[in-house]
Design an enzyme around this catalytic site. Structure first.
Site, mmCIF file in Angstrom:
data_model
loop_
_atom_site.group_PDB
_atom_site.id
_atom_site.type_symbol
_atom_site.label_atom_id
_atom_site.label_comp_id
_atom_site.label_asym_id
_atom_site.label_seq_id
_atom_site.Cartn_x
_atom_site.Cartn_y
_atom_site.Cartn_z
ATOM 1 N N GLY A 16 0.791 -1.222 0.000
ATOM 2 C CA GLY A 16 0.000 0.000 0.000
ATOM 3 C C GLY A 16 0.820 1.267 0.000
ATOM 4 N N VAL A 19 -0.917 3.921 -2.402
ATOM 5 C CA VAL A 19 -2.165 4.506 -1.879
ATOM 6 C C VAL A 19 -1.896 5.322 -0.620
ATOM 7 C CG1 VAL A 19 -3.819 2.902 -2.938
ATOM 8 C CG2 VAL A 19 -2.744 2.302 -0.759
ATOM 9 N N LYS A 39 8.826 8.782 -7.957
ATOM 10 C CA LYS A 39 9.147 7.352 -7.929
ATOM 11 C C LYS A 39 10.521 7.216 -8.549
ATOM 12 C CE LYS A 39 7.850 2.817 -7.699
ATOM 13 N NZ LYS A 39 7.183 2.090 -6.598
ATOM 14 N N GLY A 138 9.033 -1.748 -3.663
ATOM 15 C CA GLY A 138 8.948 -2.919 -2.800
ATOM 16 C C GLY A 138 9.255 -2.559 -1.349
ATOM 17 N N SER A 196 -3.565 -1.127 3.956
ATOM 18 C CA SER A 196 -4.836 -1.711 3.532
ATOM 19 C C SER A 196 -5.572 -2.223 4.764
ATOM 20 C CB SER A 196 -4.584 -2.848 2.525
ATOM 21 O OG SER A 196 -5.804 -3.311 1.991
HETATM 22 N N1 ATP Z 1 -7.153 0.727 -8.282
HETATM 23 C C1 ATP Z 1 -7.214 -0.109 -7.226
HETATM 24 N N2 ATP Z 1 -8.376 -0.699 -6.896
HETATM 25 C C2 ATP Z 1 -8.448 -1.530 -5.841
HETATM 26 N N3 ATP Z 1 -7.385 -1.886 -5.089
HETATM 27 C C3 ATP Z 1 -6.203 -1.333 -5.413
HETATM 28 C C4 ATP Z 1 -6.037 -0.413 -6.474
HETATM 29 N N4 ATP Z 1 -4.727 -0.040 -6.529
HETATM 30 C C5 ATP Z 1 -4.113 -0.711 -5.537
HETATM 31 N N5 ATP Z 1 -4.980 -1.492 -4.888
HETATM 32 C C6 ATP Z 1 -4.679 -2.427 -3.817
HETATM 33 O O1 ATP Z 1 -4.123 -1.725 -2.747
HETATM 34 C C7 ATP Z 1 -3.060 -2.502 -2.192
HETATM 35 C C8 ATP Z 1 -1.785 -1.696 -2.217
HETATM 36 O O2 ATP Z 1 -1.401 -1.418 -3.590
HETATM 37 P P1 ATP Z 1 -0.202 -0.406 -3.844
HETATM 38 O O3 ATP Z 1 -0.010 -0.331 -5.305
HETATM 39 O O4 ATP Z 1 -0.433 0.861 -3.115
HETATM 40 O O5 ATP Z 1 1.025 -1.214 -3.159
HETATM 41 P P2 ATP Z 1 2.559 -0.795 -3.237
HETATM 42 O O6 ATP Z 1 3.165 -1.126 -1.940
HETATM 43 O O7 ATP Z 1 2.678 0.599 -3.727
HETATM 44 O O8 ATP Z 1 3.115 -1.799 -4.365
HETATM 45 P P3 ATP Z 1 4.543 -1.673 -5.134
HETATM 46 O O9 ATP Z 1 5.550 -2.363 -4.266
HETATM 47 O O10 ATP Z 1 4.279 -2.389 -6.416
HETATM 48 O O11 ATP Z 1 4.832 -0.229 -5.316
HETATM 49 C C9 ATP Z 1 -2.927 -3.758 -3.000
HETATM 50 O O12 ATP Z 1 -3.622 -4.800 -2.318
HETATM 51 C C10 ATP Z 1 -3.610 -3.419 -4.281
HETATM 52 O O13 ATP Z 1 -4.215 -4.546 -4.875
HETATM 53 C C1 DNN Z 2 7.184 -4.764 -9.539
HETATM 54 C C2 DNN Z 2 6.533 -4.357 -8.242
HETATM 55 N N1 DNN Z 2 5.446 -3.482 -8.561
HETATM 56 C C3 DNN Z 2 7.486 -3.687 -7.299
HETATM 57 N N2 DNN Z 2 7.617 -2.298 -7.625
HETATM 58 C C4 DNN Z 2 8.851 -4.343 -7.180
HETATM 59 C C5 DNN Z 2 8.877 -5.221 -6.009
HETATM 60 C C6 DNN Z 2 10.230 -5.865 -5.780
HETATM 61 C C7 DNN Z 2 10.174 -6.844 -4.651
HETATM 62 C C8 DNN Z 2 11.482 -7.595 -4.496
HETATM 63 C C9 DNN Z 2 11.422 -8.566 -3.326
HETATM 64 O O1 DNN Z 2 11.392 -8.102 -2.159
HETATM 65 O O2 DNN Z 2 11.329 -9.792 -3.573
HETATM 66 MG MG MG Z 3 3.614 1.417 -5.334
#
Ligand code: ATP
Ligand code: DNN
Ligand code: MG
Length: 252
Positions: A16, A19, A39, A138, A196
């Site tokens: 998350g 978000v 980013k 990540g 979340s």
């Molecule tokens: N458009 C959306 N609709 C519903 N759920 C969403 C949406 N975007 C993200 N989520 C959910 O919110 C949670 C967090 O997603 P988010 O992309 O914020 O994670 P993150 O930590 O940024 O991932 P990453 O490591 O890929 O950057 C996940 O369970 C994802 O499925």
């Molecule tokens: C592709 C994904 N959306 C992330 N930004 C990258 C996550 C890397 C995780 C690596 C790990 O801890 O195994």
């Molecule tokens: Mg993200």
């Protein structure tokens, strides 16, 4: 003098971070701050696809976005560069563009809240009416390049760090490990955001609200409801400030 940016990392991928970053951005905009979203390295998306910073900007209404590098495979950046046969990112290649972006004046039409007239009690993360948020990739120790993590970026930018964590059973150890990694790097962990939050939390989730700050020693800054990423921008921006502690900007 620009305040330090704030780095948003997490206990892992998909926790998350995006978000939560969007929610912080919405809360800052709600008190008149101009928000920037960065980013450093986006992986797993083709050219032209909206990345995490674009998504956080879409949800929060923030207008300043910077993505320094993009790599094709949905992997850790260091791994993604290796499998693509591309050079690894260096600290300077990430930090220099970010510093340039931080030095850019905010859009002239921004209705900035100066420190004197800002309604919220905001902290040192901004001094000229702006808040800049940098989302890692990540979890906290994911390699952005050879021996390079988001903590090196935070150190170079003198940025406090927020850890985004899961809500349920298993998060206590993961989150404490992440916070300890931040602090072992000599950085300030400003707090934790649950990325979340279920509408019907179970026993462990409810108890984690107390145990996460107690065991990590850093405040719980808020909880983003599950599915929040699926809200429309207007609804997200309206609701997001309520997901966070009212003094969250003061803590940053
Ligand atoms: N458009 C959306 N609709 C519903 N759920 C969403 C949406 N975007 C993200 N989520 C959910 O919110 C949670 C967090 O997603 P988010 O992309 O914020 O994670 P993150 O930590 O940024 O991932 P990453 O490591 O890929 O950057 C996940 O369970 C994802 O499925
Ligand atoms: C592709 C994904 N959306 C992330 N930004 C990258 C996550 C890397 C995780 C690596 C790990 O801890 O195994
Ligand atoms: Mg993200």
């Amino acid at each position: 003098m620009t305040g330090a940016p704030v780095v948003v990392t997490g206990t892992g991928t998909d926790v998350g971070k995006t978000v939560a970053t969007a929610a912080l951005a919405a809360a800052a905009r709600a008190v008149g701050l101009d928000v920037g979203l960065c980013k450093p390295i986006q992986t797993g998306l083709a050219a032209g696809q909206p990345g995490d910073a674009d998504e956080a900007a879409r949800l929060s209404g923030a207008r300043r976005v910077l993505e320094v590098r993009r790599l094709p495979d949905p992997l850790a950046p260091e791994t993604a560069a290796r499998v693509a046969g591309l050079p690894q990112s260096t600290l300077a290649e990430l930090v220099d563009p970010i510093r340039g972006w931080l030095a850019e004046p905010v859009p002239g039409d921004a209705q900035l809240a100066s420190a004197s007239n800002c309604e919220a009690d905001v902290g040192p993360a901004w001094t000229d009416g702006r808040l800049d948020l940098i989302e890692g990739a990540g979890g906290v120790l994911v390699r952005l390049g050879t021996d390079l993590t988001v903590l090196d970026l935070a150190a170079a930018l003198d940025a406090p760090v927020i850890v985004v964590a899961r809500a349920g059973l298993g998060t206590l150890s993961d989150t404490e490990l992440a916070v300890r990694a931040v602090e072992a790097a000599g950085l300030r962990c400003a707090g934790i955001v649950i990325g979340s939050w279920q509408y019907d939390p179970n026993l462990a989730e409810r108890l984690n609200l107390e145990d996460l700050p107690r065991l990590t020693g850093v405040p719980l800054l808020g909880r983003v409801p599950c599915g929040a990423g699926g809200l429309g921008p207007a609804e997200f921006a309206r609701l997001a400030p309520g997901w966070l502690e009212t003094d969250v900007l003061g803590i940053l």
